[in-house]
Design an enzyme around this catalytic site. Structure first.
Site, PDB file in Angstrom:
ATOM      1  N   CYS A 432      29.716 101.711  54.423  1.00  0.00           N
ATOM      2  CA  CYS A 432      30.377 101.643  53.003  1.00  0.00           C
ATOM      3  C   CYS A 432      31.586 100.714  53.554  1.00  0.00           C
ATOM      4  CB  CYS A 432      31.028 102.874  52.474  1.00  0.00           C
ATOM      5  SG  CYS A 432      32.055 102.361  51.102  1.00  0.00           S
ATOM      6  N   HIS A 474      24.465 102.606  45.277  1.00  0.00           N
ATOM      7  CA  HIS A 474      25.736 102.656  46.088  1.00  0.00           C
ATOM      8  C   HIS A 474      26.831 102.002  45.448  1.00  0.00           C
ATOM      9  CE1 HIS A 474      27.821 102.828  50.026  1.00  0.00           C
ATOM     10  NE2 HIS A 474      28.711 101.912  49.459  1.00  0.00           N
ATOM     11  N   GLU A 475      26.648 100.858  44.671  1.00  0.00           N
ATOM     12  CA  GLU A 475      27.644 100.165  43.893  1.00  0.00           C
ATOM     13  C   GLU A 475      28.087 100.936  42.794  1.00  0.00           C
ATOM     14  OE1 GLU A 475      29.361  98.229  45.629  1.00  0.00           O
ATOM     15  OE2 GLU A 475      27.882  98.268  47.395  1.00  0.00           O
ATOM     16  N   HIS A 478      30.376 103.595  43.198  1.00  0.00           N
ATOM     17  CA  HIS A 478      31.922 103.108  43.334  1.00  0.00           C
ATOM     18  C   HIS A 478      32.371 102.855  41.890  1.00  0.00           C
ATOM     19  CE1 HIS A 478      32.732 102.697  47.483  1.00  0.00           C
ATOM     20  NE2 HIS A 478      31.438 101.768  47.870  1.00  0.00           N
TER      21      HIS A 478
END
Length: 509
Positions: A432, A474-475, A478
């Site tokens: 990350c 993953h994004e 966020h």
């Protein structure tokens, strides 16, 4: 056969006009355009069908830079035409005495400053104007042009076609200063091209209008920014109005060890090195380059170019900084990536109201794209890479993902959410940008379906598989205020990046 002295003088003028036009490599139509005349007028004068006027002669002298020859031929003709009783004409005019039709503006001083901050180029242009004409001036035309790869026009055209310059990203602002309180100036687009903008700066704002009247002076200043992924290593000034003084400054990071040189060209000279040198001044951590000239000829172009001979210590992968190896997270922090522990990384992002906020969304996406360009210079990211707006300190629901295949287009995600996922999962190591010193083993679905917004507010669902499913998920985490550590199996520790380099393996899909 020409026998009259007046006819011989007119023919002499036409001969000199044609000679200088040919030497400058201009067609009759091109010369007429530069002079502000109808395209057929130059042809008529050279063909002796029209007699030259004082206005025509002054413009031809200025544009062709004939060292007074064309003007002298006109004076000889005009004295014969009027006889000795005529009022003597003024002496040969300096190029700055000619003014394009319909303006009457003279630039008494121009100062252009370009500053590079690592992620963008910031340009500030300040011009002192004098209205030497007979009509009030209510607007002023400015141009913004980019050329990412100046030595490869084809590549540059493709780049700007795929990544066009937008008005939103320019953050253009303009002011008028007559010695009192500076007045903001409104602006209006004239031309909008992928790599080129023409903009009218208007002598007006919400409070009223303030034309520049004949005989008056005023200073205008306008500023804009362009991301480094769209701006090439050059800065050019073109002299489109009579100009008394021109100065240019480049403000670059000293740690990049910039090398700067310059070229100039005009209608009377091929491209060559600047006649005056570029002077360097070092100020703290900045390398400042100054160049100036007086009374530049009309239509001259001056271009400063540069290259960076080194990279900052924190940008060299694994490179030393003062004898100490910079931590991976420090290098990311140096690029403006928000690091773990910041509250913003734990907060859900704000959704865009599209299409009403499309301009804001494009600006955010442009910044994400710029960040990816900088990241690619820092680390290879062979598995692909993504970045969410929150990682740049922007609380918007936007992310950009570059696939593992570098030939593929980056994926832009606006207001994304996972609406379905495969029950089949696997575990792979993830990193990350917000804590790049470690890697973690994270279980993810092998396929996810993501609903996301388009610029016009429409929504669509896109399926992602394997590596792209992992990167996109993953994004989205966020944007929902989660980090990959939240998805790791309890009890499984993070792996320091130094240890991971020894034991980690590529993703297998």
């Amino acid at each position: 056969m020409t026998t009259s002295p007046i006819e011989r003088a007119a023919e002499s003028f036409a001969v000199e006009l044609a000679r200088y036009r040919t030497e400058r490599g201009l067609s009759k139509k091109q010369l007429a355009t530069l002079m502000g005349f109808d395209p057929s007028y130059v042809s008529h004068v050279e063909g002796r069908r029209h007699r030259p006027t004082e206005d025509f002669a002054r413009r031809a002298e200025a544009v062709l830079e004939a060292s007074g020859t064309i003007w002298q031929r006109f004076r000889e003709y005009d004295e014969l035409r009027h006889g000795r009783s005529a009022t003597p004409l003024r002496d040969h005019p300096a190029p700055g005495q000619w003014m394009p039709p319909g303006t009457g503006l003279i630039v008494e001083r121009e100062r252009a400053v370009l500053t590079y901050t690592g992620d963008a180029y910031h340009c500030v242009i300040r011009r002192e104007l004098y209205n030497a004409g007979t009509e009030p001036v209510t607007r002023y035309l400015v141009r913004v042009a980019v050329d990412r790869y100046p030595n490869d026009p084809g590549r540059s055209n493709r780049h700007h076609r795929d990544h066009p310059l937008t008005f939103a990203e320019l953050h253009l602002r303009a002011y008028r200063d007559d010695g009192g309180q500076p007045e903001p100036m409104h602006w209006r687009a004239k031309h909008d091209r992928d790599a080129f903008k023409e903009i009218w700066l208007l002598f007006e704002n919400d409070e009223g209008r303030f034309p520049l009247y004949p005989g008056d002076r005023v200073t205008i200043e306008y500023a804009y920014r362009v991301g480094r992924e769209k701006w090439g290593p050059w800065f050019q000034r073109a002299v489109r109005l009579p100009t008394r003084h021109l100065e240019v400054r480049l403000d670059l990071p000293a740690e990049l060890d910039p090398l700067v040189w310059g070229l100039e060209t005009s209608l009377s000279a091929e491209e060559g090195p600047l006649r005056r040198p570029v002077v360097r001044h070092d100020r703290a951590d900045r390398a400042v380059f100054d160049w100036a000239t007086e009374d530049p000829p009309l239509n001259a172009r001056y271009r400063l170019q540069w290259r960076f001979r080194s990279r900052p210590p924190e940008s060299a992968p694994g490179g030393p900084a003062g004898g100490v190896r910079a931590r991976a997270s420090d290098r990311m922090r140096g690029l403006g990536i928000v690091q773990r522990g910041a509250d913003l990384l734990r907060q859900p992002s704000r959704q865009f109201d599209l299409p009403a906020e499309a301009g804001v969304a494009r600006e955010v996406v442009d910044r994400l794209g710029s960040a990816l360009v900088r990241l690619d210079e820092l680390h290879p990211f062979s598995k692909g890479v993504g970045i969410a707006a929150t990682q740049l300190g922007l609380a918007w629901a936007a992310a950009v993902v570059r696939p593992p295949d570098r030939a593929a287009e980056p994926v832009v995600l606006l207001n994304p959410r996972v609406v379905d996922s495969s029950p089949d999962t696997d575990e792979q190591y993830e990193g990350c940008l917000s804590f790049f010193d470690h890697r973690g083993l994270v279980p993810r679905s092998l396929r996810i379906d993501v609903e996301h917004a388009q610029w016009d507010g429409g929504r669509l669902i896109t399926s992602f598989e394997f590596a792209m499913a992992r990167l996109v998920a993953h994004e989205i985490d966020h944007l929902e205020g989660r980090l990959y550590v939240d998805r790791m199996t309890p009890g499984v520790p993070l792996v320091p990046v130094e240890e991971y380099r020894e034991t980690g393996t590529p993703w297998r899909y």
